[in-house]
Design a protein around this motif. Structure first.
Motif, mmCIF file in Angstrom:
data_model
loop_
_atom_site.group_PDB
_atom_site.id
_atom_site.type_symbol
_atom_site.label_atom_id
_atom_site.label_comp_id
_atom_site.label_asym_id
_atom_site.label_seq_id
_atom_site.Cartn_x
_atom_site.Cartn_y
_atom_site.Cartn_z
ATOM 1 N N GLN A 57 0.820 -1.202 0.000
ATOM 2 C CA GLN A 57 0.000 0.000 0.000
ATOM 3 C C GLN A 57 0.863 1.265 0.000
ATOM 4 O O GLN A 57 1.938 1.285 0.599
ATOM 5 C CB GLN A 57 -0.917 0.008 1.226
ATOM 6 N N PRO A 58 0.396 2.332 -0.645
ATOM 7 C CA PRO A 58 1.175 3.575 -0.691
ATOM 8 C C PRO A 58 1.559 4.115 0.682
ATOM 9 O O PRO A 58 2.676 4.604 0.865
ATOM 10 C CB PRO A 58 0.245 4.536 -1.433
ATOM 11 N N LEU A 61 4.657 2.400 1.864
ATOM 12 C CA LEU A 61 5.866 2.925 1.225
ATOM 13 C C LEU A 61 6.236 4.275 1.834
ATOM 14 O O LEU A 61 7.419 4.569 2.046
ATOM 15 C CB LEU A 61 5.652 3.061 -0.284
ATOM 16 N N GLN A 62 5.232 5.092 2.100
ATOM 17 C CA GLN A 62 5.471 6.399 2.699
ATOM 18 C C GLN A 62 6.234 6.250 4.019
ATOM 19 O O GLN A 62 7.174 7.002 4.303
ATOM 20 C CB GLN A 62 4.137 7.106 2.927
ATOM 21 N N LEU A 76 8.870 8.827 -9.390
ATOM 22 C CA LEU A 76 8.438 7.437 -9.271
ATOM 23 C C LEU A 76 8.677 6.754 -10.609
ATOM 24 O O LEU A 76 8.213 7.223 -11.651
ATOM 25 C CB LEU A 76 6.960 7.345 -8.884
ATOM 26 N N ARG A 107 -1.600 3.340 -8.586
ATOM 27 C CA ARG A 107 -2.081 3.671 -7.238
ATOM 28 C C ARG A 107 -1.085 4.552 -6.488
ATOM 29 O O ARG A 107 -1.476 5.471 -5.753
ATOM 30 C CB ARG A 107 -2.314 2.391 -6.430
ATOM 31 N N PHE A 108 0.201 4.274 -6.682
ATOM 32 C CA PHE A 108 1.236 5.021 -5.972
ATOM 33 C C PHE A 108 1.413 6.426 -6.561
ATOM 34 O O PHE A 108 1.629 7.391 -5.823
ATOM 35 C CB PHE A 108 2.552 4.244 -6.014
ATOM 36 N N TYR A 111 -1.459 8.487 -5.259
ATOM 37 C CA TYR A 111 -1.323 8.815 -3.844
ATOM 38 C C TYR A 111 -0.265 9.895 -3.599
ATOM 39 O O TYR A 111 -0.510 10.859 -2.863
ATOM 40 C CB TYR A 111 -0.959 7.552 -3.072
ATOM 41 N N PHE A 112 0.899 9.755 -4.220
ATOM 42 C CA PHE A 112 2.022 10.648 -3.918
ATOM 43 C C PHE A 112 2.035 11.924 -4.766
ATOM 44 O O PHE A 112 2.615 12.924 -4.373
ATOM 45 C CB PHE A 112 3.350 9.905 -4.087
#
Length: 357
Positions: A57-58, A61-62, A76, A107-108, A111-112
């Motif tokens: 999940q993002p 990773l965060q 990314l 998805r990432f 999110y970012f």
């Protein structure tokens, strides 16, 4: 300073090239633990995360890398496995799990909201009719205000001595003009110039001064085949009429797969380095004049890995790591395009801020 996360990093070809372009690579993500050993051994300061991207999940990773959302300096990079989209894949079912990995990467990015996005894959990734995964991703980038450039290129135009076509996309939300790697001359990109310096090896031998300069052992029959193939570009047609040497699957079929059991040419580019480049039965991977296939070090060098790059694992694993990698020279040119673009954007922003005072 730009900083990057390398998704589907493998042993670190993209990471290596980005680091050469002075981008700080925070980490690489891949499901293969063996690749991680090579990745961290060769890229100190870059953390390897063994993760299944479909379940990762993002927000995890965060936390793992200390990332910020909406970071203008964040890149990314998604170079997902490409078996499903590859033109040489003979089993779509076995490669089907790779089909939608871009959706997981999506998805990432969502999110970012990074300053830059890079995607790299096989040409079929762009050309395949009905690739809604890529189309949806491009629509998403446009909706989110990203400008992007996408193309299918030959890595020969970026300092790599092999004929290897790749799809790549570079996107940014920092300006209306996306970065694009500058092509360079193909002059000097020959097999001789890259691997002609390595020590002589016999089939099955390892150079004591470099354990990666090791050649797979040939069977007695395959050794006779390579010995019967002329130096500097010879192929299997030279022994097609010899009963002992000819393979049953090629009898009466001289028009197909002419590169298998063939030797490379000294003064041309290499063919695409695949995950089986150390086997003469899998392509034009015979040494131009020595009676053996390419060594692991020679394959890595034709992929433009530095001579001190460390690969860990058995021969099959290392060959896979090398063949699957983004050639570092190509990655470096992508990285230079990113850094040049970001520096220009930052300078322009500073000028505009100065004028407001």
């Amino acid at each position: 300073m730009l900083k990057a996360v390398d998704f589907f990093s493998g042993a670190g070809g993209m990471t290596c090239g980005l680091r050469q372009a002075h981008i700080k690579v925070l980490g690489g993500i891949d499901i293969e633990s063996q690749f991680g050993k090579s990745y961290e051994a060769s890229n100190p300061g870059s953390k390897f995360l063994e993760r299944d991207i479909s379940k990762y999940q993002p927000y995890q990773l965060q936390s793992d890398l200390g990332l910020d959302i909406n970071d203008d300096e964040l890149v990314l990079v998604g170079c997902s496995p490409c078996q499903y989209w590859s033109s040489i894949n003979t089993n779509r079912h076995n490669g089907s799990y790779t089909k939608n990995l871009l959706e997981d990467f999506h998805r990432f990015v969502d999110y970012f909201n990074p300053g830059y996005v890079v995607v790299e894959n096989v040409p079929g990734f762009r050309k395949k009719p009905g690739n809604y995964v890529l189309l949806n991703f491009l629509d998403f980038l446009t909706t989110r205000g990203y400008s992007f450039h996408e193309d299918v290129v030959n890595v020969m135009d970026y300092g790599v001595p092999q004929s290897r076509k790749r799809y790549h996309l570079i996107a940014t939300r920092m300006s209306t003009e996306a970065p694009y790697p500058v092509r360079r001359t193909r002059e000097g990109l020959t097999v001789r110039n890259f691997i002609g310096r390595f020590n002589f090896l016999k089939s099955g031998e390892t150079d004591q001064s470099d354990h990666l300069h090791t050649a797979a052992r040939l069977t007695p029959l395959n050794l006779k085949r390579i010995q019967s193939t002329s130096h500097n570009g010879g192929n299997r047609l030279e022994w097609a009429n010899e009963e002992e040497l000819q393979l049953n699957c090629f009898k009466g079929k001289d028009h197909i797969f002419r590169d298998v059991y063939a030797r490379m040419y000294w003064d041309r580019q290499a063919p695409t380095i695949t995950t089986r480049f150390n086997s003469i039965s899998n392509g034009r991977f015979g040494h131009p004049e020595q009676d053996r296939g390419l060594s692991l070090r020679e394959g890595a060098t034709l992929q433009t890995f530095p001579l001190d790059y460390i690969f860990l694992g058995n021969q099959a694993s290392i060959a896979k790591q090398i063949g699957n990698a983004v050639p570092p020279n190509f990655a470096k040119h992508i990285g230079l395009a990113l850094t040049n673009h970001h520096n220009a954007w930052r300078n322009l922003k500073q000028e505009q801020e100065h004028l407001t005072y």
